[in-house]
Design an enzyme around this catalytic site. Structure first.
Site, short mmCIF file in Angstrom:
data_model
loop_
_atom_site.label_atom_id
_atom_site.label_comp_id
_atom_site.label_asym_id
_atom_site.label_seq_id
_atom_site.Cartn_x
_atom_site.Cartn_y
_atom_site.Cartn_z
N HIS A 39 16.72 19.79 -24.40
CA HIS A 39 15.44 20.50 -24.33
C HIS A 39 14.90 21.08 -25.62
CE1 HIS A 39 15.52 20.09 -20.01
NE2 HIS A 39 16.73 20.62 -19.96
N LYS A 67 15.73 9.59 -16.53
CA LYS A 67 15.52 10.95 -16.02
C LYS A 67 14.04 11.09 -15.70
CE LYS A 67 16.48 15.82 -16.91
NZ LYS A 67 16.89 16.85 -17.89
N ASN A 70 11.51 15.65 -18.05
CA ASN A 70 12.24 16.44 -19.04
C ASN A 70 11.25 17.09 -20.00
OD1 ASN A 70 15.00 17.16 -20.11
ND2 ASN A 70 14.06 16.36 -21.96
N THR A 71 11.60 18.30 -20.41
CA THR A 71 10.73 19.04 -21.32
C THR A 71 11.44 19.32 -22.64
OG1 THR A 71 9.58 20.09 -19.49
CG2 THR A 71 9.45 21.21 -21.62
N HIS A 143 19.77 26.41 -18.95
CA HIS A 143 19.10 25.53 -17.98
C HIS A 143 17.59 25.70 -18.09
CE1 HIS A 143 17.95 23.86 -14.09
NE2 HIS A 143 17.39 25.00 -13.80
N PHE A 144 16.86 24.56 -18.04
CA PHE A 144 15.40 24.62 -18.03
C PHE A 144 14.95 24.62 -16.57
CE2 PHE A 144 11.11 23.03 -18.09
CZ PHE A 144 10.57 23.62 -19.21
#
Ligand SMILES: *[C@@H]1O[C@H](CO)[C@@H](O)[C@H](O)[C@H]1NC(C)=O
Length: 150
Positions: A39, A67, A70-71, A143-144
């Site tokens: 991230h 995936k 995702n950022t 964690h995002f």
């Protein structure tokens, strides 16, 4: 020269201790490493589909499957770590260890038009309020959790 020798010696001792399992990275540190890998991209501003395609692949998120979302956060690591000092809020999983910060991001969404490992992504870029979970001592992002939509 002497300083270099001291540093090598220190590094060698640390590696030996790690090897012996005497100094183990905590759960928080290992998970923070993964968080940063998936991230954080402080050196670029990202922003387009090509950026997503390239980064998702080079950061290992296109195998065995693409995936879906995702950022990548484009801020320096101190700014990102500092989000952990913002007030605690509830995460999606119900835990209270989430925090909100305003950061520059590139969001990557799988278009499904190309099979792994050459997945094809749609990028969205800009400033967003994001929610991240923090853990460990010192408190670090692990964690995002998502976006706070305006
Ligand atoms: C983030 O949240 C703050 C406080 O609610 C708000 O003032 C700001 O405009 C938000 N930023 C974005 C990019 O939505």
């Amino acid at each position: 020269m002497a300083l270099q020798k001291t540093l090598s010696l220190l590094l060698l001792s640390l590696l030996t201790l790690l090897g012996l399992g005497l100094v183990q990275p905590s759960y928080g540190q290992a998970t923070n490493k993964k968080f940063k890998w998936q991230h954080v991209d402080s050196t670029e501003t990202g922003g387009n589909n090509f950026y997503c395609d390239t980064m998702m692949q080079s950061r290992g998120m296109t195998r065995p499957t693409c995936k879906q979302l995702n950022t990548f956060i484009h801020e320096n690591i101190e700014t990102i770590n500092n989000i952990c000092n913002a007030p605690n809020i509830r995460c999606k999983n119900g835990r209270m260890n989430c925090h909100v910060g305003e950061v520059r991001v590139t969001g990557c969404k799988d278009t499904g038009s190309s099979p792994p490992p050459k997945c094809s992504y749609q990028a969205t870029a800009g400033k967003k309020n994001v929610t991240i979970a923090c853990d460990g001592n010192p408190l670090l992002p692990v964690h995002f959790d998502g976006y706070i939509l305006p």
